[in-house]
Motif scaffolding. Sequence first.
Motif, PDB file in Angstrom:
ATOM      1  N   MET A  94       0.848  -1.170   0.000  1.00  0.00           N
ATOM      2  CA  MET A  94       0.000   0.000   0.000  1.00  0.00           C
ATOM      3  C   MET A  94       0.895   1.234   0.000  1.00  0.00           C
ATOM      4  O   MET A  94       1.758   1.381   0.853  1.00  0.00           O
ATOM      5  CB  MET A  94      -0.886  -0.024   1.244  1.00  0.00           C
ATOM      6  CG  MET A  94      -1.778   1.162   1.367  1.00  0.00           C
ATOM      7  SD  MET A  94      -2.957   1.049   2.718  1.00  0.00           S
ATOM      8  CE  MET A  94      -1.913   1.284   4.132  1.00  0.00           C
ATOM      9  N   THR A  95       0.670   2.109  -0.944  1.00  0.00           N
ATOM     10  CA  THR A  95       1.460   3.329  -1.052  1.00  0.00           C
ATOM     11  C   THR A  95       0.688   4.495  -0.439  1.00  0.00           C
ATOM     12  O   THR A  95      -0.475   4.732  -0.778  1.00  0.00           O
ATOM     13  CB  THR A  95       1.763   3.642  -2.535  1.00  0.00           C
ATOM     14  OG1 THR A  95       2.433   2.519  -3.103  1.00  0.00           O
ATOM     15  CG2 THR A  95       2.614   4.882  -2.666  1.00  0.00           C
ATOM     16  N   ARG A  96       1.351   5.185   0.442  1.00  0.00           N
ATOM     17  CA  ARG A  96       0.748   6.349   1.069  1.00  0.00           C
ATOM     18  C   ARG A  96       0.486   7.415   0.017  1.00  0.00           C
ATOM     19  O   ARG A  96       1.326   7.677  -0.829  1.00  0.00           O
ATOM     20  CB  ARG A  96       1.676   6.886   2.156  1.00  0.00           C
ATOM     21  CG  ARG A  96       0.908   7.464   3.312  1.00  0.00           C
ATOM     22  CD  ARG A  96       1.816   7.892   4.414  1.00  0.00           C
ATOM     23  NE  ARG A  96       1.856   6.823   5.421  1.00  0.00           N
ATOM     24  CZ  ARG A  96       2.573   6.886   6.510  1.00  0.00           C
ATOM     25  NH1 ARG A  96       3.329   7.917   6.748  1.00  0.00           N
ATOM     26  NH2 ARG A  96       2.549   5.912   7.380  1.00  0.00           N
ATOM     27  N   ARG A  97      -0.688   8.020   0.070  1.00  0.00           N
ATOM     28  CA  ARG A  97      -1.064   9.036  -0.913  1.00  0.00           C
ATOM     29  C   ARG A  97      -0.568  10.422  -0.515  1.00  0.00           C
ATOM     30  O   ARG A  97       0.059  11.101  -1.305  1.00  0.00           O
ATOM     31  CB  ARG A  97      -2.580   9.048  -1.095  1.00  0.00           C
ATOM     32  CG  ARG A  97      -3.093   7.793  -1.757  1.00  0.00           C
ATOM     33  CD  ARG A  97      -4.584   7.803  -1.859  1.00  0.00           C
ATOM     34  NE  ARG A  97      -5.047   6.666  -2.641  1.00  0.00           N
ATOM     35  CZ  ARG A  97      -6.296   6.276  -2.689  1.00  0.00           C
ATOM     36  NH1 ARG A  97      -7.233   6.930  -2.016  1.00  0.00           N
ATOM     37  NH2 ARG A  97      -6.629   5.236  -3.422  1.00  0.00           N
ATOM     38  N   ALA A 142      -6.698  -0.160   8.959  1.00  0.00           N
ATOM     39  CA  ALA A 142      -5.615  -0.967   9.532  1.00  0.00           C
ATOM     40  C   ALA A 142      -4.817  -0.182  10.568  1.00  0.00           C
ATOM     41  O   ALA A 142      -4.450  -0.730  11.620  1.00  0.00           O
ATOM     42  CB  ALA A 142      -4.694  -1.471   8.420  1.00  0.00           C
ATOM     43  N   TYR A 143      -4.539   1.081  10.288  1.00  0.00           N
ATOM     44  CA  TYR A 143      -3.758   1.893  11.221  1.00  0.00           C
ATOM     45  C   TYR A 143      -4.465   1.960  12.582  1.00  0.00           C
ATOM     46  O   TYR A 143      -3.861   1.726  13.624  1.00  0.00           O
ATOM     47  CB  TYR A 143      -3.540   3.307  10.657  1.00  0.00           C
ATOM     48  CG  TYR A 143      -2.725   4.180  11.573  1.00  0.00           C
ATOM     49  CD1 TYR A 143      -1.336   4.108  11.564  1.00  0.00           C
ATOM     50  CD2 TYR A 143      -3.336   5.055  12.462  1.00  0.00           C
ATOM     51  CE1 TYR A 143      -0.569   4.900  12.415  1.00  0.00           C
ATOM     52  CE2 TYR A 143      -2.581   5.847  13.314  1.00  0.00           C
ATOM     53  CZ  TYR A 143      -1.199   5.769  13.291  1.00  0.00           C
ATOM     54  OH  TYR A 143      -0.455   6.540  14.144  1.00  0.00           O
ATOM     55  N   CYS A 144      -5.759   2.262  12.563  1.00  0.00           N
ATOM     56  CA  CYS A 144      -6.504   2.426  13.809  1.00  0.00           C
ATOM     57  C   CYS A 144      -6.789   1.094  14.492  1.00  0.00           C
ATOM     58  O   CYS A 144      -6.811   1.027  15.721  1.00  0.00           O
ATOM     59  CB  CYS A 144      -7.787   3.209  13.554  1.00  0.00           C
ATOM     60  SG  CYS A 144      -7.464   4.936  13.072  1.00  0.00           S
ATOM     61  N   VAL A 145      -6.992   0.025  13.732  1.00  0.00           N
ATOM     62  CA  VAL A 145      -7.162  -1.295  14.339  1.00  0.00           C
ATOM     63  C   VAL A 145      -5.902  -1.652  15.110  1.00  0.00           C
ATOM     64  O   VAL A 145      -5.964  -2.112  16.252  1.00  0.00           O
ATOM     65  CB  VAL A 145      -7.511  -2.367  13.279  1.00  0.00           C
ATOM     66  CG1 VAL A 145      -7.340  -3.768  13.843  1.00  0.00           C
ATOM     67  CG2 VAL A 145      -8.931  -2.168  12.765  1.00  0.00           C
ATOM     68  N   GLY A 161      -1.162   3.383   6.778  1.00  0.00           N
ATOM     69  CA  GLY A 161      -1.241   2.094   7.446  1.00  0.00           C
ATOM     70  C   GLY A 161      -0.299   1.998   8.627  1.00  0.00           C
ATOM     71  O   GLY A 161       0.531   2.871   8.855  1.00  0.00           O
ATOM     72  N   PRO A 162      -0.426   0.920   9.373  1.00  0.00           N
ATOM     73  CA  PRO A 162       0.438   0.739  10.545  1.00  0.00           C
ATOM     74  C   PRO A 162       1.855   0.349  10.129  1.00  0.00           C
ATOM     75  O   PRO A 162       2.066  -0.225   9.075  1.00  0.00           O
ATOM     76  CB  PRO A 162      -0.235  -0.412  11.301  1.00  0.00           C
ATOM     77  CG  PRO A 162      -0.942  -1.188  10.251  1.00  0.00           C
ATOM     78  CD  PRO A 162      -1.370  -0.182   9.211  1.00  0.00           C
ATOM     79  N   ALA A 163       2.774   0.672  10.990  1.00  0.00           N
ATOM     80  CA  ALA A 163       4.168   0.248  10.775  1.00  0.00           C
ATOM     81  C   ALA A 163       4.323  -1.180  11.296  1.00  0.00           C
ATOM     82  O   ALA A 163       3.693  -1.549  12.298  1.00  0.00           O
ATOM     83  CB  ALA A 163       5.114   1.184  11.526  1.00  0.00           C
ATOM     84  N   ALA A 164       5.107  -1.952  10.631  1.00  0.00           N
ATOM     85  CA  ALA A 164       5.362  -3.319  11.067  1.00  0.00           C
ATOM     86  C   ALA A 164       6.208  -3.290  12.329  1.00  0.00           C
ATOM     87  O   ALA A 164       7.119  -2.482  12.471  1.00  0.00           O
ATOM     88  CB  ALA A 164       6.070  -4.097   9.977  1.00  0.00           C
ATOM     89  N   ARG A 165       5.882  -4.178  13.269  1.00  0.00           N
ATOM     90  CA  ARG A 165       6.650  -4.313  14.510  1.00  0.00           C
ATOM     91  C   ARG A 165       7.253  -5.708  14.533  1.00  0.00           C
ATOM     92  O   ARG A 165       6.617  -6.656  14.126  1.00  0.00           O
ATOM     93  CB  ARG A 165       5.746  -4.122  15.717  1.00  0.00           C
ATOM     94  CG  ARG A 165       5.520  -2.674  16.039  1.00  0.00           C
ATOM     95  CD  ARG A 165       4.786  -2.542  17.356  1.00  0.00           C
ATOM     96  NE  ARG A 165       3.346  -2.674  17.283  1.00  0.00           N
ATOM     97  CZ  ARG A 165       2.558  -1.832  16.663  1.00  0.00           C
ATOM     98  NH1 ARG A 165       3.031  -0.822  16.027  1.00  0.00           N
ATOM     99  NH2 ARG A 165       1.254  -2.001  16.663  1.00  0.00           N
TER     100      ARG A 165
END
Length: 148
Positions: free
Chosen positions: A1-4, A49-52, A143-147
């Motif tokens: 997913m590319t940030r807009r 996804a970010y907020c989840v 989206g969320p950053a991978a951890r």
Amino acid sequence: MTRRIQYYQVAPDAVKTLSNTRPYIESCSIDARLRALVELRASQINGCAYCVDMHSREARQAGETQQRLDCLPVWRETSFYSDRERAALAWAESVTLVSQTGVPDEVYYKAKNHFSEKELVDLTLIVCVINAWNRMAISFRHGPAART
């Protein structure tokens, strides 16, 4: 997913304005654990996804169990949630899907049985604000950053 668009850099005053609701929400009549569940459920419905990711972490920090978090999308099918939580989740879902539900009287009266008028306004504000954040993050592909 590319940030807009990195909306928080492009329009920091807009993000600040929305962020300014957080101190009230954190100190309002709805406790942190229920607030996190409501924010998480609305974010799941919206597919943010970010907020989840963020609100599932917040829920765990507030003492939520992994089993309840895992079963949140099917909360109606479990016995893990209190009547008050069920009323809040039904309210959150109906307000999130307002164009489809119109927030029916049945949902309102169930919520009103478990929440004072002030609490119901606070709960609705929480739902409104998380929906706004969801729409920002989804629209601009934040989206969320991978951890690890």
